[in-house]
Every structure is written in structure tokens, then in C-alpha cells.
Design an enzyme around this catalytic site. Structure first.
Site, PDB file in Angstrom:
ATOM      1  N   LYS A  14       0.986  -1.127   0.032  1.00 31.13           N
ATOM      2  CA  LYS A  14       0.111   0.031   0.056  1.00 31.13           C
ATOM      3  C   LYS A  14       0.884   1.335  -0.036  1.00 31.13           C
ATOM      4  O   LYS A  14       0.331   2.468  -0.371  1.00 31.13           O
ATOM      5  CB  LYS A  14      -1.086  -0.070   1.255  1.00 31.13           C
ATOM      6  CG  LYS A  14      -1.972  -0.951   1.254  1.00 31.13           C
ATOM      7  CD  LYS A  14      -2.986  -0.948   0.192  1.00 31.13           C
ATOM      8  CE  LYS A  14      -4.247  -1.965   0.251  1.00 31.13           C
ATOM      9  NZ  LYS A  14      -5.104  -1.897  -0.753  1.00 31.13           N
ATOM     10  N   GLU A  26      -9.563   5.857   3.287  1.00 30.26           N
ATOM     11  CA  GLU A  26     -10.387   4.866   4.187  1.00 30.26           C
ATOM     12  C   GLU A  26      -9.411   3.627   4.284  1.00 30.26           C
ATOM     13  O   GLU A  26      -8.201   3.629   3.527  1.00 30.26           O
ATOM     14  CB  GLU A  26     -11.565   4.597   3.078  1.00 30.26           C
ATOM     15  CG  GLU A  26     -10.886   3.500   2.135  1.00 30.26           C
ATOM     16  CD  GLU A  26     -10.094   4.089   1.120  1.00 30.26           C
ATOM     17  OE1 GLU A  26     -10.018   5.237   0.836  1.00 30.26           O
ATOM     18  OE2 GLU A  26      -9.119   3.159   0.690  1.00 30.26           O
ATOM     19  N   SER A  72       1.563  -9.700  -1.087  1.00 30.54           N
ATOM     20  CA  SER A  72       1.043  -8.320  -0.847  1.00 30.54           C
ATOM     21  C   SER A  72       1.393  -7.616   0.555  1.00 30.54           C
ATOM     22  O   SER A  72       1.697  -6.494   0.829  1.00 30.54           O
ATOM     23  CB  SER A  72      -0.360  -8.159  -1.397  1.00 30.54           C
ATOM     24  OG  SER A  72      -1.235  -8.802  -0.392  1.00 30.54           O
TER      25      SER A  72
HETATM   26  C1  LIG Z   1      -1.962  -7.242   2.459  1.00 34.17           C
HETATM   27  C2  LIG Z   1      -2.857  -6.557   1.701  1.00 34.17           C
HETATM   28  N1  LIG Z   1      -3.025  -7.182   0.475  1.00 34.17           N
HETATM   29  C3  LIG Z   1      -4.059  -7.036  -0.561  1.00 34.17           C
HETATM   30  C4  LIG Z   1      -5.233  -6.005   0.086  1.00 34.17           C
HETATM   31  C5  LIG Z   1      -6.221  -5.897  -0.780  1.00 34.17           C
HETATM   32  O1  LIG Z   1      -6.117  -4.290  -1.430  1.00 34.17           O
HETATM   33  P1  LIG Z   1      -5.676  -4.397  -3.326  1.00 34.17           P
HETATM   34  O2  LIG Z   1      -6.476  -5.201  -3.668  1.00 34.17           O
HETATM   35  O3  LIG Z   1      -5.839  -2.967  -3.604  1.00 34.17           O
HETATM   36  O4  LIG Z   1      -4.487  -4.713  -3.095  1.00 34.17           O
HETATM   37  C6  LIG Z   1      -4.889  -5.291   1.266  1.00 34.17           C
HETATM   38  C7  LIG Z   1      -5.906  -4.275   1.623  1.00 34.17           C
HETATM   39  O5  LIG Z   1      -5.916  -3.758   2.701  1.00 34.17           O
HETATM   40  C8  LIG Z   1      -3.984  -5.745   2.155  1.00 34.17           C
HETATM   41  O6  LIG Z   1      -3.758  -5.127   3.349  1.00 34.17           O
END
Ligand SMILES: Cc1ncc(COP(=O)(O)O)c(C=O)c1O
Length: 400
Positions: A96, A118, A384
Site C-alpha cells: 500500500k 479509508e 502483498s
Molecule cells: C496485505 C494486503 N493485500 C491486499 C489488500 C487488498 O487490496 P488491493 O486489492 O487494493 O491490493 C490489502 C488491503 O488492505 C492488504 O492489506
């Protein structure tokens, strides 16, 4: 992030659409803010001084490039080649922050003094609070009250960083409701405030702007894979999709490479037929959510269905318009992953590779057995985020 314009059927067009999805469906009161952003974002991002500041912060503050790790024990189990893009090693613990740095640098160049955001899992809130602290800006974060309970460590981190965390108590008290309230806040404070949206959702130009900031992920993967395997293209790229920002970043430089299969993992929650799910493409249809035309879960008469997932970051009834287009055009393949499948994948990665993934990322990992990739095929999974924030949920389900 590359700023050269490569026009493709998967890039946003001049009107802000990906195929039939996207656009800016906003109340009149927001028009000046969104329009100011739309007119300026491309030239700000292209400015060499912006690029220098952005790149320097990604290197020295975030710790980029993040490693591309060959997961040898996981690869052995599935008899194929699996690489993990380690976004969990970014400062603050998830991808993020790539976006919050970019957007807050844009906001500063537009003369904004306050930041509103948010958050679902709290990772975007923490990343926003972090960059606001770094740059001396006031920060207000809306978060569903259910998410505040299940992601408490992140609420504490945001407060420690000096942000105000405001509970969203409407609807399902999760990400959708936090987004509604952050938008309302922006309508009431239009002049000095920038709304840092945390995913590739919202009115144009947000989906494109966020995808550009996150595209550093696939930019790095291409180089790293070339060094490690002699080829910059894998056979599969897998990422989880809440709104879809880590997936947009992981897919970005592969959108026009048809040999690379783009795999998106959505949260099926307790199961597609249980009424407790957040699998948007499996259960949704076209409609308007949070300022853009996309695919969302809705009732017969168009009311948004309350989503459910064990993972706060995937607990959202829609997806960004790029992903709606990837789904509708067949360019992307979407899997629905249940809570239990995600938990199993998290325990497996922890024990095989010594990496505790975020619950969101575990949904991407759970796609591996479904792919049935060949031994010579290469899969890149966007890891992620890290799982510290999810320890309470993991502990309850820990296998004996
Ligand atoms: C570690 C992590 N991966 C994925 C996401 C999902 O978000 P996005 O689909 O925008 O990558 C989040 C959302 O809070 C997250 O904290």
C-alpha cells in the site's frame, strides 16, 4: 513506474474507461476536486523532480526493490517453479505504501494540507498515516468498526503515528462503509484536503493513478526474473483482489503479453452459495460503486450486498474497473478462494518457507493447487503483505 504512454486495450482511455468500465460518477460537490486531479495528475507524475522524489523515497524509505524469492520448498510440493514478490518486506508491511507516497507527493504539489483515507485491513491507513507523519500533514482515516476490532494492531499503529482513526458504523461496518464516509468527509472539506484512495477503485483518475504507482511491482519483477531465469515473462502472475491495487501493480507490465496468464484471487468467504462471500466476479454484475462503473455484488433492485471475508482487505463488494475489464474480456482469470483455503495456504507457507503472509495474500497463495502448473512453468505470486496483523485470526485456526 513508467510514464511513457503505451496505449493498449487494457490501459485507461482518454475518457477514463477500461472497455465499458470506469468513468467518474460523482456528486456535483466533488467535481472540482476530482477534475483538479484529473487535469494535473499526468503532468505532475511525469515531472522529473516528482520522479526523483518518488523514486528516492521508494528506495531509501520503503526499501525497494523488494526481493523476488524462489520458494524452493513450496515449488517442490507443487512440482513447479514458484517465485514470491516480497511486498510484505515494504516499510509498513504491505504494497500500500507505494501508492500513498505517490498520492501524497501529488497532493503536496496541488497545495493540499490535509489527507483523508479509508482503510479495510488497516494497511492502507497505516501507510497513509506513516507518509503523513513523514511529510508533516494532518491525517484522518475512516475504518469500519468491525475492521477496527479485527485489525487492532493497525489501529494502534495509526494512532501512534499521529492519525485520527474514525470508526465507520454504518452498513456492514467494513471497507465499503469506510469508503462512503471518507468520500463524505471530502465533500465537506473540498478545498484543502486530498482523499488518498487505497486501491484501483473510485472515479477516474484514481484507478489509473494508483495502478501507475503500483506498477513498480511488475517493473521490478521483469528485471528480477530476467536475472534469475533468463526470461522476463513468467507463465502465471497471481495476486489477490480486494479493490485490486496489488494485482494491478503485479499485472501492469504484463497486460499486453498474452503468454503471461493473469490470475486474480477473490475472497469467497464461507463459500459462494452461503450468502457470506466477497467474490465479486462470481456473484456480481455491472453497476456503479464509489464513483466508477464496475462489477459489484448487488440485489435484484441494485442495492449493494454486504460482503463477507475473513480478510478485511478483501471484504469489499466490488473490484476496480481495470479488473472488471480483465474479467469481462477474458484477459484475466478469477478464482474464488474460501476462508478455509486461504488459512490452509497461510499455514503451508509459514511452515515451508518461514514467511507468515497477510490473510489477503494467502488467497493468492491458495490458487497454486488450482493452477496445476507444469514443472517447467514459472509462477510469480504477489505476496502483498505480512501476516503480523492477522495473528489473532491465525491463532484461532492454528492446526494442532
Ligand atoms: C496485505 C494486503 N493485500 C491486499 C489488500 C487488498 O487490496 P488491493 O486489492 O487494493 O491490493 C490489502 C488491503 O488492505 C492488504 O492489506
Amino acid at each position: 513506474m513508467e510514464t511513457t504512454e503505451v496505449k493498449s486495450p487494457y490501459q485507461v482511455d482518454e475518457r477514463g474507461y477500461y472497455g465499458t468500465f470506469g468513468g467518474a460518477y460523482i456528486p456535483e460537490m466533488l467535481y472540482p476536486n476530482v477534475e483538479e486531479l484529473r487535469r494535473n495528475y499526468l503532468s505532475i507524475i511525469a515531472d522529473p523532480s516528482f520522479q526523483r522524489e518518488f523514486r528516492d523515497l521508494l528506495t531509501d524509505y520503503v526499501g525497494r526493490p523488494t526481493p523476488l524469492f524462489y520458494a524452493s520448498r513450496l515449488s517442490e510440493v507443487y512440482n513447479t517453479k514458484i517465485y514470491l514478490k516480497r511486498e510484505d518486506l515494504c516499510h509498513t508491511g504491505a504494497h500500500k505504501v507505494n501508492n500513498t507516497i505517490g498520492q501524497i507527493l501529488v497532493a503536496k504539489r496541488l497545495g493540499k494540507k490535509r489527507i483523508v483515507a479509508e482503510t479495510g485491513a488497516g494497511q492502507h491507513g497505516v501507510a497513509t498515516a506513516t507518509v503523513c507523519a513523514l511529510m508533516g500533514l494532518e491525517c484522518i482515516v475512516y475504518m469500519g468498526s468491525i475492521d477496527m476490532e479485527r485489525q487492532k494492531p493497525n489501529v494502534d499503529r495509526m494512532r501512534m503515528l499521529g492519525a485520527s482513526v474514525v470508526p465507520a458504523t454504518s452498513g456492514s461496518q467494513t471497507l465499503k462503509d469506510a469508503t462512503n464516509e471518507a468520500m463524505r468527509h471530502w465533500i465537506n472539506n473540498p478545498v484543502d484536503t486530498h482523499y488518498v484512495i487505497g486501491s484501483v477503485v473510485g472515479p477516474h483518475p484514481y484507478p489509473d493513478m494508483v495502478a501507475r504507482f503500483q506498477s513498480v511491482i511488475s517493473e521490478e519483477v521483469r528485471k528480477q526474473l530476467l536475472e534469475k531465469t533468463g526470461q522476463s515473462n513468467p507463465d502465471y502472475v497471481i495476486a489477490c483482489v480486494g479493490g485490486g491495487s496489488n494485482a494491478a501493480g503485479a499485472f501492469y507490465h504484463y497486460l499486453d503479453e498474452p503468454s503471461v496468464q493473469l490470475i486474480a484471487a477473490e475472497a469467497a468467504g464461507q463459500g459462494l452459495t452461503t450468502g457470506h462471500s466477497a467474490a465479486t466476479t462470481a456473484l456480481g454484475k455491472p453497476g456503479i460503486l464509489h464513483g466508477s462503473s464496475t462489477i459489484l455484488m448487488q440485489t435484484e433492485d441494485g442495492q449493494v450486498v454486504e460482503p463477507y471475508s475473513i480478510s478485511a482487505g478483501l471484504d469489499y463488494p466490488g473490484i476496480g474497473p481495470l479488473h472488471a475489464h480483465l474479467f469481462a474480456s477474458g484477459r484475466g482469470k478469477f478464482y474464488s478462494i474460501t476462508d478455509n483455503e486461504a488459512l490452509e495456504a497461510a499455514f503451508e507457507l509459514s511452515r515451508l518457507e518461514g514467511i507468515i503472509p497477510a490473510l489477503e495474500s494467502s488467497h493468492a497463495l491458495a490458487c497454486i493447487p488450482k493452477l496445476k502448473a507444469r514443472p517447467d512453468e514459472v509462477t510469480v505470486i504477489c505476496l502483498s503483505g505480512r501476516g503480523d496483523k492477522d495473528l489473532a485470526a491465525y491463532t484461532v485456526h492454528l492446526p494442532k
